[in-house]
Design a protein around this motif. Structure first.
Motif, short mmCIF file in Angstrom:
data_model
loop_
_atom_site.label_atom_id
_atom_site.label_comp_id
_atom_site.label_asym_id
_atom_site.label_seq_id
_atom_site.Cartn_x
_atom_site.Cartn_y
_atom_site.Cartn_z
N VAL A 299 0.93 -1.28 -0.01
CA VAL A 299 -0.04 -0.21 0.06
C VAL A 299 0.83 1.38 -0.01
O VAL A 299 0.89 2.12 -0.96
N ASP A 300 1.71 1.48 0.98
CA ASP A 300 2.62 2.43 0.98
C ASP A 300 3.59 2.68 0.10
O ASP A 300 3.95 3.86 -0.21
N ALA A 301 3.97 1.68 -0.23
CA ALA A 301 5.24 1.91 -1.48
C ALA A 301 4.73 1.74 -2.74
O ALA A 301 5.58 1.95 -3.64
N PHE A 302 3.51 1.13 -3.03
CA PHE A 302 2.81 1.20 -4.46
C PHE A 302 1.73 1.64 -4.64
O PHE A 302 1.48 2.69 -5.33
N ALA A 303 0.61 0.97 -4.12
CA ALA A 303 -0.78 1.15 -4.55
C ALA A 303 -1.03 2.45 -4.27
O ALA A 303 -1.95 3.36 -4.81
N TYR A 304 -0.53 3.34 -3.00
CA TYR A 304 -0.74 4.61 -2.70
C TYR A 304 -0.38 5.91 -3.48
O TYR A 304 -1.00 6.44 -4.09
N PHE B 130 1.04 5.62 -6.63
CA PHE B 130 0.91 5.47 -7.87
C PHE B 130 -0.41 6.27 -8.49
O PHE B 130 0.04 7.04 -9.43
N PRO B 131 -1.53 6.13 -8.03
CA PRO B 131 -2.81 7.04 -8.51
C PRO B 131 -2.48 8.41 -8.27
O PRO B 131 -3.14 9.39 -9.28
N VAL B 132 -1.96 9.07 -7.28
CA VAL B 132 -1.67 10.33 -6.85
C VAL B 132 -0.80 10.81 -8.08
O VAL B 132 -1.25 12.06 -8.60
N THR B 133 0.38 10.09 -8.33
CA THR B 133 1.22 10.55 -9.47
C THR B 133 0.41 10.78 -10.78
O THR B 133 0.60 11.93 -11.40
N VAL B 134 -0.54 9.81 -11.09
CA VAL B 134 -1.33 9.75 -12.38
C VAL B 134 -2.03 10.88 -12.29
O VAL B 134 -2.20 11.80 -13.21
N ILE B 135 -2.85 11.19 -11.33
CA ILE B 135 -3.96 12.23 -11.19
C ILE B 135 -3.34 13.71 -11.42
O ILE B 135 -3.83 14.74 -11.89
N CYS B 136 -2.10 13.77 -10.58
CA CYS B 136 -1.11 15.00 -10.84
C CYS B 136 -0.90 15.12 -12.48
O CYS B 136 -0.98 16.34 -12.86
N ARG B 137 -0.41 13.90 -12.88
CA ARG B 137 -0.04 14.33 -14.49
C ARG B 137 -1.37 14.82 -15.25
O ARG B 137 -1.13 15.55 -16.32
N LEU B 138 -2.51 14.30 -14.77
CA LEU B 138 -3.84 14.17 -15.62
C LEU B 138 -4.26 15.52 -15.53
O LEU B 138 -4.63 16.50 -16.32
N LEU B 139 -4.11 16.29 -14.35
CA LEU B 139 -4.63 17.51 -13.98
C LEU B 139 -3.74 18.63 -14.48
O LEU B 139 -3.85 19.78 -14.66
N GLY B 140 -2.33 18.42 -14.30
CA GLY B 140 -1.41 19.33 -14.92
C GLY B 140 -0.65 19.91 -13.64
O GLY B 140 0.00 21.05 -13.42
N VAL B 141 -0.53 19.28 -12.52
CA VAL B 141 0.05 19.65 -11.29
C VAL B 141 1.70 19.63 -11.58
O VAL B 141 2.08 18.40 -11.98
N PRO B 142 2.43 20.51 -11.68
CA PRO B 142 3.75 20.40 -11.73
C PRO B 142 4.47 19.35 -10.79
O PRO B 142 3.89 19.21 -9.50
N HIS B 143 5.54 18.75 -11.21
CA HIS B 143 6.04 17.68 -10.58
C HIS B 143 6.62 18.00 -9.15
O HIS B 143 6.36 17.26 -8.33
N GLU B 144 7.18 19.18 -8.84
CA GLU B 144 7.59 19.65 -7.83
C GLU B 144 6.40 19.92 -6.65
O GLU B 144 6.72 19.81 -5.71
N THR C 167 -8.81 3.56 -6.41
CA THR C 167 -7.71 2.80 -7.15
C THR C 167 -6.81 2.11 -6.27
O THR C 167 -6.42 1.24 -6.53
N VAL C 168 -6.38 2.67 -5.30
CA VAL C 168 -5.71 2.08 -4.18
C VAL C 168 -6.03 0.73 -3.82
O VAL C 168 -5.42 -0.22 -3.73
N ASN C 169 -7.34 0.86 -3.55
CA ASN C 169 -8.26 -0.34 -3.07
C ASN C 169 -8.18 -1.38 -4.24
O ASN C 169 -8.21 -2.67 -3.57
N HIS D 69 -2.39 -1.87 5.05
CA HIS D 69 -1.37 -2.41 4.60
C HIS D 69 -1.55 -3.74 4.17
O HIS D 69 -2.58 -4.45 4.30
N LEU D 70 -0.34 -4.07 3.40
CA LEU D 70 -0.22 -5.54 2.63
C LEU D 70 0.94 -5.73 2.50
O LEU D 70 1.83 -5.21 1.47
N THR D 71 1.42 -6.42 3.64
CA THR D 71 2.87 -6.60 3.62
C THR D 71 3.26 -7.99 2.98
O THR D 71 2.56 -9.00 3.27
#
Length: 418
Positions: A133-138, A140-154, A258-260, A408-410
């Motif tokens: 969850v913490d290292a991947f599923a969480y 991943f979608p934030v990065t994608v939605i930022c790209r989609l909306l046009g949020v600057p990388h920083e 998407t995380v779920n 969490h999913l260890t």
């Protein structure tokens, strides 16, 4: 009529102790397909009745978001509207997201999604143990939605903090004061809306250079800017407030679910080594596998609050005008009257018409993106994790019965393959 039985069932379903496996309770609930609860609301749990209600204009969504009162700071998103307002705002948003105006928008993101997934897996610890969850599923979608909306990388780290807070605000914690939680949620939404407003104001200034990974070539080309600038559309463009509320909705709705979906997907596959092996051998089954996952372990289990605008007869029950109605989608997805052998996970089943994305006018706006994210994520995880295994089963679950998924999913693995 199993009156008391049905009333206590819904209470047991919402109880955190049932989170790891609510499905036996759903089986009991389906014995009374439309069940009046002790507080006067109704729970609907069978497939055909749910489908009928999802398409019934006498069921309103307008009071649902009012309940999550924002102190009136932000109006409801289109999720909390009825036609005709709903149709105008949703169709304007849809123009930037999919057919017919932007038919390849989501497929065009495939390369970016794949590279994001690769980088996250590359960063897994050498030690062969990771919380998925913490290292991947969480992330991943934030990065994608930022790209989609046009949020600057920083700005992504700030964005992630807001996402965390928003998720916390819709996920009740035992023994807390709900008023404080709602107030914090409202405050976070307001901060996020102000930030997004600032981003639109700056317009196509292209400051997000994406740190040279090719992802920031569109800071001025994000969905946010195209929505603000869409003068060709009938009834458009969106007002600034509508735009901001829609963007906040995309972040919240597009993230937690998407995380779920990804986490439940990994849990389901790790419990079924033969399905894991099959996806590794035949990555082309990913689309069907994700559809079956949306039926078998849907990220949105319940639509908690729709309202009856008139008396609605469904089955042999009349739901009186003014009642609150809960739609138990996850139960409908396991209804034996609709699906053969519903408790078996079977990507080959011929009839995967699930309710995982709802149905009708509010069917999930982000479905094409969620499907692609889950397909790429699961295929790549299965391909690269050597001898993966669950280290805790069942895992600890989030408190929400509505957006149900592991907190969490260890997992353990021998090594990460190239």
């Amino acid at each position: 009529m199993g009156g008391m039985n049905g009333e206590t069932l819904m209470r047991r379903i919402l109880d955190h102790g049932s989170r790891a496996d609510p499905y036996p309770l759903y089986t009991e609930l389906r014995r009374t397909p439309v069940c009046r609860q002790e507080d006067g609301s109704y729970a609907v749990s069978t497939y055909h009745e749910l489908l009928a209600l999802l398409h019934d204009p006498r069921l309103t969504s307008t009071h649902a978001e009012r309940e999550a009162a924002d102190g009136g700071q932000l109006p409801p998103s289109f999720l909390g509207m009825d036609p005709p307002e709903h149709d105008r705002v949703r169709s304007l948003a849809m123009r930037q997201f999919g057919p017919p105006h932007s038919p390849s928008r989501i497929q065009d993101m495939r390369g970016e999604l794949e590279s994001t997934v690769r980088k996250l897996i590359d960063a897994f610890p050498e030690g062969g143990e990771v919380d998925l969850v913490d290292a991947f599923a969480y992330p991943f979608p934030v990065t994608v939605i930022c790209r989609l909306l046009g949020v600057p990388h920083e700005d992504e780290p700030r964005f992630r903090t807001w996402a965390d807070k928003l998720v916390a605000s819709i996920d009740p914690r035992p023994g807390e004061d709900p008023a404080i939680r709602l107030r914090e949620g409202a405050e976070t939404r307001r901060e996020l809306a102000l930030y997004l407003n600032d981003l639109v104001e700056k317009g196509a200034h292209g400051s997000g250079d994406g740190a040279g990974d090719g992802s920031g070539d569109g800071s001025g080309d994000g969905m946010l800017f195209r929505l603000a600038d869409d003068h060709d559309a009938e009834g458009g463009p969106l007002s600034r407030l509508e735009l901001l509320v829609t963007a906040v909705l995309l972040l919240i709705a597009g993230h937690e679910t998407t995380v779920n979906l990804i986490t439940n997907g990994m849990l389901t596959l790790l419990r079924r080594p033969e399905q894991w092996e099959r996806l590794r051998r035949e990555p082309e089954i990913a689309p069907r596998l994700v559809e079956e996952l949306l039926r078998f372990e849907p990220p949105v289990q319940i639509i908690p609050q729709r309202g009856a605008l008139a008396d609605i007869e469904i089955g042999d029950v009349t739901i009186p005008e003014g009642s609150v109605v809960a739609l138990v989608l996850a139960s409908g997805n396991r209804d034996p009257k609709r699906f053969t052998d519903p408790d078996t996970f079977d990507p080959d089943r011929p009839d995967i018409e699930h309710l995982g994305f709802g149905s009708g006018i509010h069917s999930c706006f982000g479905a094409p993106l969620a499907r692609l994210e889950a397909q790429i994520a699961l295929t790549e995880l299965v391909r690269r994790l050597d001898n993966a295994r669950l280290l805790q089963d069942p895992p600890p679950y989030r408190s929400s019965a509505v957006l149900r998924g592991p907190r969490h999913l260890t997992i353990g693995f021998d090594r990460v393959l190239a």
